[in-house]
Design a protein around this motif. Structure first.
Motif, short mmCIF file in Angstrom:
data_model
loop_
_atom_site.label_atom_id
_atom_site.label_comp_id
_atom_site.label_asym_id
_atom_site.label_seq_id
_atom_site.Cartn_x
_atom_site.Cartn_y
_atom_site.Cartn_z
N ALA A 1 3.94 -11.79 -1.46
CA ALA A 1 3.08 -10.13 -2.08
C ALA A 1 3.58 -9.60 -3.02
CB ALA A 1 2.94 -9.17 -0.65
N THR A 2 2.95 -9.52 -4.17
CA THR A 2 3.87 -8.80 -5.80
C THR A 2 3.00 -7.74 -6.03
OG1 THR A 2 4.77 -10.58 -5.66
CG2 THR A 2 4.58 -9.17 -8.23
N ASP A 3 1.22 -7.59 -6.17
CA ASP A 3 0.31 -7.10 -6.90
C ASP A 3 -1.17 -7.61 -6.05
OD1 ASP A 3 -1.64 -7.03 -9.51
OD2 ASP A 3 -0.16 -6.14 -9.82
N GLN A 4 -1.24 -6.07 -5.73
CA GLN A 4 -2.45 -6.19 -5.18
C GLN A 4 -3.69 -6.91 -5.85
OE1 GLN A 4 -3.40 -2.28 -2.89
NE2 GLN A 4 -1.68 -2.25 -2.43
N ALA B 1 -3.45 -2.13 6.28
CA ALA B 1 -4.46 -1.54 5.76
C ALA B 1 -3.52 -0.36 4.63
CB ALA B 1 -5.52 -0.62 6.31
N VAL B 2 -4.19 -0.88 3.53
CA VAL B 2 -3.17 0.36 1.97
C VAL B 2 -4.06 1.75 1.79
CG1 VAL B 2 -2.34 -0.07 0.36
CG2 VAL B 2 -1.99 -2.09 1.82
N THR B 3 -3.60 2.76 2.24
CA THR B 3 -4.34 3.76 2.25
C THR B 3 -3.23 4.96 0.99
OG1 THR B 3 -6.26 3.26 3.61
CG2 THR B 3 -5.84 5.66 2.36
N ASP B 4 -3.68 5.18 0.09
CA ASP B 4 -3.54 5.67 -0.84
C ASP B 4 -1.29 5.75 -0.63
OD1 ASP B 4 -4.81 6.91 -1.52
OD2 ASP B 4 -4.99 8.72 0.02
N GLY B 5 -0.86 4.54 -0.34
CA GLY B 5 0.56 4.29 -0.01
C GLY B 5 1.30 3.81 0.86
N ARG B 6 0.06 4.10 1.96
CA ARG B 6 0.33 4.54 3.28
C ARG B 6 -0.04 3.60 4.47
NH1 ARG B 6 2.56 8.41 6.65
NH2 ARG B 6 2.63 8.72 8.56
N ILE B 7 0.90 2.61 5.54
CA ILE B 7 0.45 1.30 5.34
C ILE B 7 0.15 1.39 6.98
CG2 ILE B 7 0.34 -1.39 5.10
CD1 ILE B 7 1.65 -1.88 3.46
N SER C 1 0.85 -0.32 -5.94
CA SER C 1 -0.16 -1.23 -5.94
C SER C 1 0.79 -3.05 -6.55
CB SER C 1 -0.76 -1.51 -6.53
OG SER C 1 -0.75 -1.13 -8.05
N SER C 2 1.33 -2.69 -7.45
CA SER C 2 2.45 -3.66 -7.81
C SER C 2 3.93 -3.65 -8.22
CB SER C 2 1.74 -3.57 -9.60
OG SER C 2 2.69 -4.62 -10.08
N VAL C 3 4.33 -4.89 -7.81
CA VAL C 3 6.32 -4.48 -8.70
C VAL C 3 6.45 -5.38 -9.51
CG1 VAL C 3 6.98 -4.17 -6.26
CG2 VAL C 3 6.86 -6.40 -6.62
N VAL C 4 5.52 -6.44 -10.41
CA VAL C 4 6.21 -6.51 -11.87
C VAL C 4 6.85 -5.79 -12.55
CG1 VAL C 4 4.93 -7.42 -13.35
CG2 VAL C 4 3.66 -8.17 -11.24
N LYS C 5 7.06 -4.81 -12.21
CA LYS C 5 7.40 -4.10 -12.60
C LYS C 5 9.15 -4.35 -12.88
CE LYS C 5 7.58 0.19 -10.86
NZ LYS C 5 6.98 1.56 -10.45
#
Length: 492
Positions: A215-218, A328-334, A392-396
């Protein structure tokens, strides 16, 4: 073909003798269910990452069967979030294959795994964060956690672990894992890199990392299932064109009503597939599956799973190794769905791992706390309440680490519908690096085992033909081959 030779060098013997005394009480001298001499030294136990709260992380170290004094040290992390890394130990790249014992309800039998990653590396399996697997905390507030706290604790673990095992401080160090470890690993690497820059001791000799079906980028991950399903012949061209026109390339999140209707039709077409490996069977009857999920908010495309072929087939596949399946991902809270927690997880049949790891004799042998103190072992813990993600992403992070010169291998089983390879390939390409090894097949046993493409800055993308979400489980021979070549710096 990779050949393995046991090296009985003086340096290796010195390492084994010195490690045997440190840390005291962590040597594993027996394993219930296994008969005979272990092929290398094993160690396990707890490392405290917070004395105040009593937060303890559990690890299991398998020394290399080749040359432990010189071979890399590799940390392995399973995903979830909330999945025990004993999942990898028991079912994927660990030193044993597990099979049912002759007595119903008895301990499994352990046979040596000829494709264990310990053939060429020292490997550490870490249960992370606290509350997962054998790891625990005396303060239950620690079970509300997230990516940053998990990464900080894992970094603290590594610093203390290398203090316990100073013999390994100069060995090349890599971090590996799969699924939601695609989030765990970059955030942990960031902590390690910052520690190196601050000159924290002991200095971690980090060389790189490898991630499988991560899992990397939604956007890339979640939007890839429709093109993948069409490319694999799972949905018709007519349906693909309809959903593409209605959704304009966005197949998840806030979409219009027509798009949602088309997506649900795609879900319906895929509902009886094993989404972790579309070639593998699904072991739950569709009617039972629908009943289990009738009140679930999870998309139906991620609700049914099957099994894999192994030398000793041991389990049915399960949901929950990465974010589309469990959370479920909502505002950074799973939010951890109650119907998916712990032993009530649908589509799971992990009797052998549960039977082995819940046996008190086994726990004593591996220096884990008893069930009366920390509870039963769970593949997916019921103890984690909420999990805060980093975005949403860790590509950076990948861009940062590759630019710094760290070696990176991103690999994908090409029959995984959970995190399809097309999305992973797309985010790798989005980094904009020049291709220096153009798309080509790689081989095992004179047969094509997958495809690979190499980029500047030591970045490699690789597929494994016919593998599912958990690559070492589905293709153990081929996995050990590319793992061995990559670790040694050889061309795959």
């Amino acid at each position: 073909m990779v050949r393995f030779v046991v090296v009985a060098s003086a340096a290796a013997a010195l390492l084994l003798s010195s490690v045997a005394a440190v840390p005291e009480g962590h040597l594993v001298d027996r394993l219930p269910g296994f008969h005979g001499a272990l092929p290398s030294k094993h160690y396990s136990g707890y490392v405290s990452v917070d004395e105040t709260h009593g937060r303890q992380l559990f690890y299991y170290l398998v020394l290399s069967e080749l040359d432990p004094a010189a071979d890399p040290v590799v940390l392995w992390l399973n995903g979830g979030p909330g999945c025990s890394s004993f999942d990898g130990f028991v079912y994927e790249n660990g030193p044993f294959n597990f099979e049912r014992g002759s007595d119903p309800g008895g301990l499994p039998k352990l046979q040596l795994n000829p494709y264990s990653w310990s053939k060429v590396s020292n490997i550490v399996y870490l249960d992370s964060p606290a509350g997962v697997g054998m790891s625990y905390s005396l303060n239950k507030s620690d079970y509300t956690t997230g990516d940053l706290k998990t990464a900080a604790d894992a970094h603290t673990f590594l610093l203390k672990w290398f203090e316990l095992y100073p013999e390994f401080q100069s060995n090349p160090f890599y971090i590996s894992g799969e699924s939601y470890a695609g989030i765990y690993i970059p955030t942990l690497i960031d902590e390690v890199v910052k520690g190196i820059e601050k000159e924290l001791k002991p200095r971690i000799n980090l060389k790189g990392y490898l991630i499988g079906n991560g899992a990397t980028d939604q956007d890339y991950d979640f939007n890839s299932f429709v093109p993948f399903a069409h490319g694999m012949g799972l949905i018709s061209t007519e349906l693909y064109e309809d959903v593409s026109a209605a959704c304009h390339g966005t197949f998840w999140g806030k979409v219009n009503d027509v798009c949602q209707e088309k997506i649900e039709k795609v879900h319906w077409e895929l509902k009886d597939l094993n989404k972790y490996n579309i070639l593998a069977p699904c072991y739950h009857h569709p009617e039972n599956q629908e009943l289990e999920f009738k009140n679930s908010s999870l998309p139906s495309s991620f609700r049914m799973l099957g099994e894999t072929e192994r030398p000793f087939p041991v389990r049915k596949r399960m949901a929950g190794r990465s974010w589309p399946l469990r959370t479920a991902v909502t505002d950074g809270r799973i939010a951890m769905w109650p119907e998916l927690n712990g032993r009530s997880l649908p589509c799971t049949s992990d009797e052998l791992a549960n039977a082995w790891l819940d046996d008190e004799d086994v726990r004593a042998a591996v220096h884990a706390k008893s069930k009366s103190l920390i509870g039963s072992w769970e593949l997916y813990t019921a103890r984690i309440d909420y999990y805060h993600d980093t975005g949403s992403s860790v590509v950076k992070y990948h861009k940062k680490f590759t630019a710094m010169g760290y070696r990176v291998l991103i690999y994908s089983g090409d029959h995984d519908l959970c995190i399809p390879f097309v999305g992973t390939e797309a985010w790798v390409r989005s980094m904009g690096y020049q291709v220096i090894d153009h798309w080509r097949p790689w081989y095992f046993g004179e047969q094509i085992a997958g495809y690979t493409q190499g980029y500047e800055h030591n970045l490699t993308f690789l597929t494994i033909k016919g593998a599912g979400h958990t690559v070492p489980e589905y293709k153990p021979k081929e996995t050990l081959a590319f793992y061995s070549h990559w670790l040694s710096g050889e061309k795959i």
